[in-house]
Design a protein around this motif. Structure first.
Motif, mmCIF file in Angstrom:
data_model
loop_
_atom_site.group_PDB
_atom_site.id
_atom_site.type_symbol
_atom_site.label_atom_id
_atom_site.label_comp_id
_atom_site.label_asym_id
_atom_site.label_seq_id
_atom_site.Cartn_x
_atom_site.Cartn_y
_atom_site.Cartn_z
ATOM 1 N N ALA C 191 0.818 -1.208 0.000
ATOM 2 C CA ALA C 191 0.000 0.000 0.000
ATOM 3 C C ALA C 191 0.853 1.259 0.000
ATOM 4 O O ALA C 191 1.948 1.274 0.536
ATOM 5 N N THR C 192 0.323 2.309 -0.582
ATOM 6 C CA THR C 192 0.970 3.621 -0.573
ATOM 7 C C THR C 192 0.362 4.417 0.566
ATOM 8 O O THR C 192 -0.850 4.409 0.763
ATOM 9 N N TRP C 205 6.514 9.608 9.282
ATOM 10 C CA TRP C 205 7.607 8.670 9.008
ATOM 11 C C TRP C 205 7.106 7.494 8.175
ATOM 12 O O TRP C 205 7.874 6.839 7.492
ATOM 13 N N ALA C 207 5.077 7.749 5.726
ATOM 14 C CA ALA C 207 4.553 8.205 4.444
ATOM 15 C C ALA C 207 5.460 7.868 3.269
ATOM 16 O O ALA C 207 6.679 7.958 3.348
ATOM 17 N N ASP C 208 4.827 7.518 2.151
ATOM 18 C CA ASP C 208 5.537 7.452 0.873
ATOM 19 C C ASP C 208 5.496 8.829 0.219
ATOM 20 O O ASP C 208 6.406 9.237 -0.482
ATOM 21 N N ILE C 209 4.396 9.527 0.441
ATOM 22 C CA ILE C 209 4.253 10.890 -0.073
ATOM 23 C C ILE C 209 3.870 11.777 1.110
ATOM 24 O O ILE C 209 2.866 11.550 1.763
ATOM 25 N N ASP C 272 3.760 16.779 -6.230
ATOM 26 C CA ASP C 272 3.354 15.921 -5.111
ATOM 27 C C ASP C 272 1.834 15.864 -5.020
ATOM 28 O O ASP C 272 1.250 14.830 -4.686
ATOM 29 N N HIS C 275 0.751 13.532 -7.736
ATOM 30 C CA HIS C 275 1.110 12.190 -7.312
ATOM 31 C C HIS C 275 0.106 11.600 -6.331
ATOM 32 O O HIS C 275 -0.358 10.479 -6.468
#
Lengths: 146, 137, 678
Positions: C191-192, C205, C207-209, C272, C275
């Motif tokens: 998962a993102t 911490w 987070a991917d984005i 971002d 994204h």
């Protein structure tokens, strides 16, 4: 056996600290350290195969019992040498020495492992590595997350 | 009465802890630890038996011999500067542990830093790569 | 020695973790974890582990108290009841029932809350509220409007099935720590995770984005994401057509909200934003987790609706791994709201302003003259007390003198009341202002049902007796009711739950017996119904089953930086403390880990003010000043500072401006100045 950390998962909540302190009558053996603003990680006894604390303990209170670095409080004089002989700073003396005992007195095992909300602590040495490998495999299979 | 061999006393906490009659006091003030052995008529020899350096012995009662007292300057941690141990205790550690154990992977002589800084160093080392990755995002 | 393990629900946050209290010789001797708890799986955060430290605390209120000069004198329960009855009756007689106001407690059980709102309304006052007003009232208002129900739509373990988790305005790693394990499980499956917060926190911490937006620009961000999703054809057209109304208006409203424009407003890089929007819309199952960063704004209701819009246009509702998830703070804030301890709702969210509601409850309670609402909200009650239209208040388990914004005004308002009775476990700042103080029981000392943030109802059992002559809150309320001439005959909490089963349709099948076998998520319309873990699976409880997409326009926060107050102050929480801190600041394990009020500053801002890490500084806003210790770092961007509100002092600074509909104060944004104290 020791308690291993999946550093990816630690959220710095300090639940392990409070739990360890609670089950050990006020003397905890695990400390969460914050590294800048980007990470936190608990520091605790590695139950080293070659344990400095056992080498300097002149009374035999600290000794190896198989994999575990064990402590016989009856033999302790509180000299304080052990606290200085631990490279990770996780042996303490306060009248008597105390250190992680893997919650020997606790039927369910280490309290820190049980309590960690993020499930970051386990006695499975391979767990963190396994999770990381599985994540990479999935990321590749899914064409990367981003 | 207790006699102390000041040449070998480590300034550790054993005798002051084990004395059942509180005849041995230990105090710490401004980076100095002082141990004071009071005159005692006790029959026990716990302090003698349980001294890691075999620095103590019992001698007959004598009012004229002054009560031994030794002060140690606590060594300052090489990272944070806080005084944390007596020099003889550190030297005892250094002569007991194998030489190859006394430096960590980066060559740091960890015996000369305090336990708090040791934990910080361990924490930083453990998460170094992850911190770099997170701070780049 | 026999050790009994009593199952209880943690008194702290809305995750609702269970744990056992070990009882030996009638004393709580320890805690045992509960490995088969569906949410926590045996885990327990620092606060839960420290929970026993408040039980025998020397500062526990153990006797009813009456004010005498600057001090207190212990009185008996009969005398206390007499004083309370007189205080409330006098105000009622001289100024009418609408001069009475009641604040119920989102820490207390469903039964306690149900009794409190019933007491208020039977006495003829529509003014009943609870501290949800200060936290998720925009969710109550906003989600009831857009989705027909206000509560987390999917259960916490379901987060592990999510493929994209968008966390906005929530620091769940510190405030709902157990949720982290479910997020990590999702991450392990690929998962993102997107995190939007003005601060870098342990949550970010994960987070991917990471979208580090300016405080108060959430609608802009969410509109910007909606714009991208619509422009790139990533909407779920089928879902929109089948299950929603209002899409066209939204598409029109976000036409100008390009990624570039959004970047200008929010301070987040355009790429971002794109994204994050793509990740959220494209994933087969996406969930949005949000909390105070969305609600505690003068545009809180707008913010909630914007969150809801995103989920609706992408069809990310009604299935596993999806959802709109308000993370509720208190152990029973969801329950307190469900029980109608709210100015605009009777139990079960029947509108207080609807005559049909009055009809329903007049029949259910066999009474006449129930007041038509809406009543004054918690924030309005304070204003009304200051203005002199509210003359008497009964406050249970709440500390507005510390929790409400602009503490000075709150204190003056409460002091100006003719009569104030406060029921609590400690002498809080609010209790200090009372005429009569009543000692309540904590979770371990009473039994009752509690509803966590997942709408999951659990029964918490009584482990030990309260100290001194303290009593369970439900019993005290019944006593007060009887002293006022009402017939409140409830021998135990289970009898109150019986009545709740009869009067609150969502709780109809959540009976005492069934709760012994396990937890149940409402709505549960009858005793054979299994409960409803996932909401909106087959439509919405609104006109023709469709959700409402409500376009919202970006409006900046009420206070902006100025030359006098050049820094933006945002407030929030830390892991080891809880809300106003009355419990956690008295727990040695917790206060030792975070002993002082601090202000988090960006290094550049600090350098410009010649402030070093650890310096004592003065923070001023137009409302007052407070001292704190400076903590320098990279968590906040230049121009923004952060303070935790667990210590008295933070709310001296915060603004009283509220959301127009939900009346929640804008705790998250105000303008301040900082200088060194020496």
């Amino acid at each position: 056996m020791a308690v291993y950390i999946d550093i990816n998962r630690c959220i710095g909540c300090r639940s392990c600290e409070v739990a360890c302190q609670r089950v050990h009558g006020g003397h905890g053996h695990i400390n969460v350290h914050y590294v800048g603003d980007y990470a936190a990680v608990p520091v605790l006894c590695h139950h080293c195969q070659e344990a400095g604390c056992t080498m300097v303990c002149f009374s035999g209170a600290l000794h190896k019992e198989g994999e575990v670095t064990a402590f016989d409080v009856e033999k302790c004089t509180g000299c304080g040498l052990c606290a200085l002989a631990c490279p990770f700073g996780v042996v303490w003396t306060d009248k008597l020495a105390h250190k992680c005992d893997l919650c020997q007195g606790r039927e369910e095992g280490p309290a820190c492992m049980a309590t960690c909300p993020a499930n970051a602590l386990s006695d499975d040495f391979e767990l963190a590595a396994r999770r990381a490998r599985e994540r990479s495999a999935r990321a590749v299979a899914l064409g990367g997350r981003r | 009465m207790i006699r102390v061999d000041a040449r070998v006393c480590l300034g550790c906490m054993s005798c002051s802890n084990v004395c059942p009659s509180q005849n041995i006091t230990r105090s710490e003030d401004s980076g100095r630890r002082t141990v004071h052995w009071k005159r005692c008529k006790e029959e026990c020899d716990l302090c003698v038996e349980l001294c890691p350096a075999k620095a103590l012995s019992l001698v007959p009662w004598d009012e004229n011999i002054p009560e031994p007292e030794i002060s140690f300057d606590l060594v300052a941690c090489r990272i944070c500067g806080s005084p944390y141990a007596t020099l003889p205790m550190l030297q005892r550690i250094e002569s007991t542990l194998p030489a190859e154990m006394q430096k960590d992977a980066s060559g740091l002589e960890w015996i000369r830093i305090c336990p708090v800084c040791r934990r910080d160093v361990e924490a930083e080392g453990t998460v170094r790569q992850m911190v770099l990755a997170r701070s780049r995002k | 020695m026999t050790k009994v393990l009593v199952p209880t629900v943690c008194p702290y946050c809305g995750a609702g973790c269970g744990f056992y209290i070990a009882v030996e010789k009638e004393k709580a001797s320890g805690i045992e974890y509960m490995p088969d708890h569906p949410v926590s799986q045996g885990a327990l955060c620092a606060k839960g582990n420290a929970a026993l430290e408040i039980l025998c605390h020397p500062e526990r209120l153990v006797s009813p108290l009456k004010r005498r000069g600057e001090g207190w004198v212990r009185i008996s329960w009969p005398e206390a009841m007499d004083l309370v009855a007189r205080g409330l009756s006098q105000a009622k007689k001289k100024h009418g029932p609408r001069s009475l106001a009641f604040l119920s407690s989102s820490k207390c059980s469903n039964e306690d809350n149900y009794l409190m709102q019933k007491l208020a309304r039977l006495l003829g006052s529509p003014h009943i509220d609870n501290c949800a007003r200060l936290c998720h009232s925009p969710s109550v208002v906003g989600l009831n409007r857009t989705l027909g129900a206000a509560g987390m739509t999917n259960p916490i373990p379901d987060i592990a099935s999510s493929r994209c988790i968008f966390i906005i305005g929530s620091n769940l790693a510190e405030n709902h720590p157990v949720i982290s394990r479910w997020i990590h499980r999702a991450k392990d499956q690929g998962a993102t995770v997107i995190v939007a917060d003005p601060r870098a926190t342990p949550t970010s911490w994960m987070a991917d984005i990471f979208l580090q937006l300016e405080p108060g620009t959430d609608v802009a961000l969410l509109n910007g994401m909606a714009h991208v999703i619509i422009k790139e054809g990533l909407i779920n057209r089928d879902y929109i057509d089948r299950s929603t109304r209002g899409f066209e208006a939204l598409a029109e409203a976000v036409k100008e909200a390009t990624a570039e424009r959004t970047a200008e407003i929010t301070g987040v890089a355009a790429e971002d934003i794109v994204h994050a929007a793509r990740a959220y819309a494209k994933s087969p199952a996406s969930s949005i987790l949000y909390s105070m960063g969305i609600t505690q704004h003068s545009t809180g209701t707008d913010n909630v609706q914007a969150v809801s819009n995103l989920a609706l246009i992408c069809g990310q509702l009604g299935r596993p791994g999806t959802g709109v998830m308000p993370l509720r703070g208190q152990n029973n804030v969801q329950g307190a709201c469900d029980m109608g301890a709210l100015a605009e709702f009777y139990p079960g969210y029947k509108k207080a302003a609807d005559p049909k509601t009055i009809q329903y409850f007049s029949a259910a309670w066999s009474v006449h003259d129930l007041p038509l609402g809406p009543g004054l909200t918690a924030t309005e009650m304070i204003e009304a007390a200051a203005a002199g239209t509210i003359k008497a208040m009964y406050i249970m388990g709440e500390d507005p003198a510390n929790s409400d914004p602009c503490s000075e005004n709150v204190r003056q308002a409460l002091e100006s009341l003719d009569f104030l009775v406060v029921q609590d476990i400690f002498m809080t700042a609010t209790a200090q202002l009372a005429d009569v103080v009543l000692p309540g029981a904590v979770w371990a000392e009473k039994e009752g049902s509690f509803t966590n943030t997942e709408r999951r109802v659990q029964w918490s059992h009584k482990a030990i007796e309260p100290p001194g002559v303290a009593r369970s809150d439900g019993e005290i309320i019944c006593d007060v009711a009887r002293s006022m001439g009402l017939q409140f005959d409830y021998p135990h909490a289970a009898s109150v739950l019986d009545e709740i089963n009869r009067t609150v349709p969502q709780y109809a099948g959540i009976t005492r017996e069934r709760l012994d076998a396990g937890s149940i998520a409402w709505p549960c319309p009858n005793a054979d119904h299994p409960g409803t873990p996932i909401l909106h699976c087959s439509g919405f409880n609104l006109a023709d089953g469709r959700a409402s997409i409500v376009p919202v326009a970006f409006r900046p926060a009420a206070e902006a930086a100025s030359s006098d107050y050049p820094l933006i102050l945002t407030t929030g929480r830390v892991a080891v403390h809880h809300n106003a801190g009355s419990m956690t600041r008295r727990s040695p394990s917790l206060i030792s880990r975070e002993p002082d009020l601090y202000v988090e500053m960006n290094r550049e801002d600090a350098a410009a003010l010649d402030v070093q890490d650890g310096d004592e500084v003065k923070i001023t806003t137009i409302r007052g000043e407070t001292a704190a210790i400076a903590r320098l770092g990279d968590r906040v961007k230049k121009g923004v500072v952060f303070m935790p509100f667990h210590f008295p002092g933070t709310n001296i600074l915060t603004t009283e401006t509220t959301d127009r509909e939900a009346r929640i104060p804008e705790f998250k944004v105000c303008a301040c100045n900082i200088s060194r104290r020496d």
